[in-house]
Design a protein around this motif. Structure first.
Motif, mmCIF file in Angstrom:
data_model
loop_
_atom_site.group_PDB
_atom_site.id
_atom_site.type_symbol
_atom_site.label_atom_id
_atom_site.label_comp_id
_atom_site.label_asym_id
_atom_site.label_seq_id
_atom_site.Cartn_x
_atom_site.Cartn_y
_atom_site.Cartn_z
ATOM 1 N N TRP A 48 54.766 40.609 112.459
ATOM 2 C CA TRP A 48 54.377 41.225 113.743
ATOM 3 C C TRP A 48 52.926 41.697 113.671
ATOM 4 O O TRP A 48 52.128 41.448 114.567
ATOM 5 C CB TRP A 48 55.295 42.408 114.087
ATOM 6 C CG TRP A 48 54.651 43.317 115.084
ATOM 7 C CD1 TRP A 48 54.515 43.093 116.423
ATOM 8 C CD2 TRP A 48 53.987 44.553 114.824
ATOM 9 N NE1 TRP A 48 53.806 44.119 117.005
ATOM 10 C CE2 TRP A 48 53.475 45.032 116.037
ATOM 11 C CE3 TRP A 48 53.773 45.306 113.666
ATOM 12 C CZ2 TRP A 48 52.773 46.230 116.130
ATOM 13 C CZ3 TRP A 48 53.077 46.492 113.760
ATOM 14 C CH2 TRP A 48 52.580 46.948 114.994
ATOM 15 N N TRP A 49 52.573 42.397 112.582
ATOM 16 C CA TRP A 49 51.231 42.948 112.481
ATOM 17 C C TRP A 49 50.167 41.851 112.449
ATOM 18 O O TRP A 49 49.094 41.999 113.043
ATOM 19 C CB TRP A 49 51.091 43.862 111.266
ATOM 20 C CG TRP A 49 49.677 44.329 111.113
ATOM 21 C CD1 TRP A 49 48.800 44.012 110.131
ATOM 22 C CD2 TRP A 49 48.947 45.137 112.048
ATOM 23 N NE1 TRP A 49 47.574 44.577 110.375
ATOM 24 C CE2 TRP A 49 47.640 45.281 111.555
ATOM 25 C CE3 TRP A 49 49.268 45.741 113.239
ATOM 26 C CZ2 TRP A 49 46.657 46.006 112.207
ATOM 27 C CZ3 TRP A 49 48.292 46.469 113.901
ATOM 28 C CH2 TRP A 49 47.001 46.594 113.383
ATOM 29 N N GLU A 50 50.450 40.756 111.779
ATOM 30 C CA GLU A 50 49.466 39.662 111.717
ATOM 31 C C GLU A 50 49.109 39.179 113.120
ATOM 32 O O GLU A 50 47.957 38.850 113.396
ATOM 33 C CB GLU A 50 49.986 38.501 110.858
ATOM 34 C CG GLU A 50 50.122 38.856 109.387
ATOM 35 C CD GLU A 50 48.824 39.344 108.745
ATOM 36 O OE1 GLU A 50 47.729 38.828 109.082
ATOM 37 O OE2 GLU A 50 48.888 40.259 107.911
ATOM 38 N N GLY A 51 50.082 39.159 114.028
ATOM 39 C CA GLY A 51 49.801 38.789 115.415
ATOM 40 C C GLY A 51 49.149 39.926 116.185
ATOM 41 O O GLY A 51 48.193 39.713 116.944
ATOM 42 N N ALA A 52 49.626 41.149 115.979
ATOM 43 C CA ALA A 52 49.110 42.307 116.721
ATOM 44 C C ALA A 52 47.667 42.625 116.359
ATOM 45 O O ALA A 52 46.889 43.054 117.213
ATOM 46 C CB ALA A 52 49.998 43.520 116.465
ATOM 47 N N ALA A 69 50.933 50.413 119.766
ATOM 48 C CA ALA A 69 51.245 49.002 119.518
ATOM 49 C C ALA A 69 52.581 48.867 118.782
ATOM 50 O O ALA A 69 53.407 48.007 119.110
ATOM 51 C CB ALA A 69 50.118 48.357 118.700
ATOM 52 N N PHE A 70 52.801 49.726 117.795
ATOM 53 C CA PHE A 70 54.040 49.709 117.010
ATOM 54 C C PHE A 70 55.243 49.979 117.915
ATOM 55 O O PHE A 70 56.244 49.261 117.869
ATOM 56 C CB PHE A 70 53.938 50.761 115.895
ATOM 57 C CG PHE A 70 55.154 50.824 115.016
ATOM 58 C CD1 PHE A 70 55.274 49.980 113.926
ATOM 59 C CD2 PHE A 70 56.159 51.738 115.265
ATOM 60 C CE1 PHE A 70 56.383 50.038 113.100
ATOM 61 C CE2 PHE A 70 57.272 51.807 114.445
ATOM 62 C CZ PHE A 70 57.398 50.957 113.355
ATOM 63 N N TYR A 71 55.147 51.019 118.734
ATOM 64 C CA TYR A 71 56.257 51.363 119.621
ATOM 65 C C TYR A 71 56.480 50.302 120.693
ATOM 66 O O TYR A 71 57.615 50.095 121.129
ATOM 67 C CB TYR A 71 56.045 52.730 120.256
ATOM 68 C CG TYR A 71 56.266 53.887 119.308
ATOM 69 C CD1 TYR A 71 57.245 53.852 118.336
ATOM 70 C CD2 TYR A 71 55.483 55.030 119.392
ATOM 71 C CE1 TYR A 71 57.451 54.906 117.469
ATOM 72 C CE2 TYR A 71 55.679 56.107 118.536
ATOM 73 C CZ TYR A 71 56.667 56.029 117.570
ATOM 74 O OH TYR A 71 56.868 57.083 116.720
ATOM 75 N N ALA A 72 55.421 49.628 121.125
ATOM 76 C CA ALA A 72 55.596 48.551 122.102
ATOM 77 C C ALA A 72 56.482 47.456 121.521
ATOM 78 O O ALA A 72 57.240 46.809 122.239
ATOM 79 C CB ALA A 72 54.244 47.993 122.518
ATOM 80 N N LYS A 73 56.409 47.271 120.213
ATOM 81 C CA LYS A 73 57.230 46.253 119.534
ATOM 82 C C LYS A 73 58.616 46.794 119.188
ATOM 83 O O LYS A 73 59.630 46.161 119.454
ATOM 84 C CB LYS A 73 56.512 45.775 118.265
ATOM 85 C CG LYS A 73 57.357 44.968 117.311
ATOM 86 C CD LYS A 73 57.789 43.642 117.902
ATOM 87 C CE LYS A 73 58.577 42.840 116.860
ATOM 88 N NZ LYS A 73 59.266 41.722 117.450
ATOM 89 N N TYR A 74 58.672 47.966 118.559
ATOM 90 C CA TYR A 74 59.925 48.453 117.982
ATOM 91 C C TYR A 74 60.632 49.531 118.788
ATOM 92 O O TYR A 74 61.765 49.888 118.477
ATOM 93 C CB TYR A 74 59.678 48.967 116.558
ATOM 94 C CG TYR A 74 59.329 47.848 115.622
ATOM 95 C CD1 TYR A 74 60.307 46.961 115.199
ATOM 96 C CD2 TYR A 74 58.025 47.643 115.205
ATOM 97 C CE1 TYR A 74 59.990 45.908 114.347
ATOM 98 C CE2 TYR A 74 57.702 46.593 114.351
ATOM 99 C CZ TYR A 74 58.700 45.738 113.934
ATOM 100 O OH TYR A 74 58.390 44.690 113.106
#
Length: 194
Positions: A48-52, A69-74
């Motif tokens: 995920w981070w590599e894309g973000a 950004a983290f919360y938008a994903k998880y």
């Protein structure tokens, strides 16, 4: 304390909170918080981070921006909405007071419109209590959430104690009634054989 990714938003949010406790203790800068967190990402979280990371400027990325950004994903808006709804519908039911308090405090995080107003927080908490416990809580004297929690815990403890005492009495009466079947109980002042 690695993070490999999860489908459980509470676990993801718990991980961030754990990091923040450590970061506050270590008095890290925003840049150090971000670098440290990125270092701990593994497996799916690393993917995920590599894309973000392609959508942010690492040189100026703040901790708040990373968390966003983290919360938008998880921890999506849908998850937050569901957790807020769960909190608004929370009732003690068969839970102990301690379990109810734990769930209530956890839910407070997702519904700041209630928890930012102490009177509303107190009202929501007491309305969710079992009627018997709520009745025991001296609502006219309780002015804070903490006081309501303390009163509720004491009420539950007292009620449990009364139930246990009643059960013990019942068992002791049962035990006396079942003494040596067939033998007549003597009544004081009566003489056998007359």
């Amino acid at each position: 304390m690695e993070f490999k990714g999860t489908t459980d938003p509470i676990a993801a949010e718990g991980w961030i909170r754990s990091l923040e406790i450590i970061f506050d203790f270590m008095q890290l800068t925003d840049a150090d918080k971000v670098r440290c967190t990125i270092f701990m990402l593994r497996d799916d979280a690393r993917v995920w981070w590599e894309g973000a990371r392609l959508t942010v400027d690492l040189a100026t990325l703040t901790w708040a921006e990373f968390k966003e950004a983290f919360y938008a994903k998880y921890f999506t808006v849908d998850h937050k909405t569901r957790l807020a709804r769960d909190f608004l519908e929370l009732r003690q039911g068969d839970l102990t007071v301690a379990e109810y308090v734990r769930r209530f405090e956890r839910g407070c995080y997702f519904v700041p419109m209630i928890t930012s107003q102490p009177g509303e927080e107190l009202k929501h908490f007491t309305e969710g209590l079992r009627p018997a416990i709520c009745h025991d809580v001296r609502l006219s004297r309780v002015t804070t959430f903490r006081e309501a929690v303390d009163q509720s815990l004491m009420s539950e403890r007292d009620r449990n104690k009364m139930v246990k005492e009643a059960q013990n009495k019942k068992l002791s009466y049962k035990g006396r009634d079942q003494q040596e079947p067939g033998k007549k109980k003597s009544i004081p002042g009566q003489y056998p054989g007359k």
